[in-house]
Design a protein around this motif. Sequence first.
Motif, short mmCIF file in Angstrom:
data_model
loop_
_atom_site.label_atom_id
_atom_site.label_comp_id
_atom_site.label_asym_id
_atom_site.label_seq_id
_atom_site.Cartn_x
_atom_site.Cartn_y
_atom_site.Cartn_z
N ALA A 1 0.92 -1.20 0.01
CA ALA A 1 -0.04 0.02 0.06
C ALA A 1 1.01 1.17 0.00
O ALA A 1 1.49 1.71 0.93
N SER A 2 0.96 1.87 -1.15
CA SER A 2 2.04 2.89 -1.26
C SER A 2 1.55 3.73 -2.60
O SER A 2 0.86 3.29 -3.37
N GLY A 3 2.18 4.94 -2.71
CA GLY A 3 2.15 5.44 -3.92
C GLY A 3 2.75 6.95 -3.87
O GLY A 3 3.08 7.48 -2.62
N ASP A 4 2.56 7.68 -4.92
CA ASP A 4 3.29 9.13 -4.89
C ASP A 4 2.48 10.05 -3.95
O ASP A 4 3.01 10.91 -3.20
N ASP A 5 1.00 9.87 -3.99
CA ASP A 5 0.29 10.83 -3.24
C ASP A 5 -0.36 9.90 -1.99
O ASP A 5 -1.52 10.18 -1.66
N PHE A 6 0.31 8.94 -1.42
CA PHE A 6 -0.16 8.04 -0.56
C PHE A 6 -0.69 8.81 0.74
O PHE A 6 0.12 9.75 1.26
#
Length: 71
Positions: free
Chosen positions: A19-24
Motif C-alpha cells: 500500500a503505497s504511491g506518490d500521493d499516498f
Amino acid sequence: MTWPENSYTTGTVNIKGTASGDDFSGYALGYAQATTVSEPAYTVISSQSSPVADGLLGALDTSTLDNGRYF
C-alpha cells in the motif's frame, strides 16, 4: 494484496501486500460478503497512514464470520 489469493481459510489470516504511491495518504483494509456485490457493506479491519511495501497489511479473524464467500 498478494496473499491469500482465491483460497478457503480458517482461523486468523494475515493479509500481505503493498500500500503505497506518490500521493499516498493511507489505506483501509476491509471485507464484505460476496452476496452483497451491488452495494457491499464493507467492514474495516485495519487502517494505517504509513505505507507498507510487500508486508503485513492486516489480519482477519475468520472465526467470527459465517461460512461463505467474502471479498
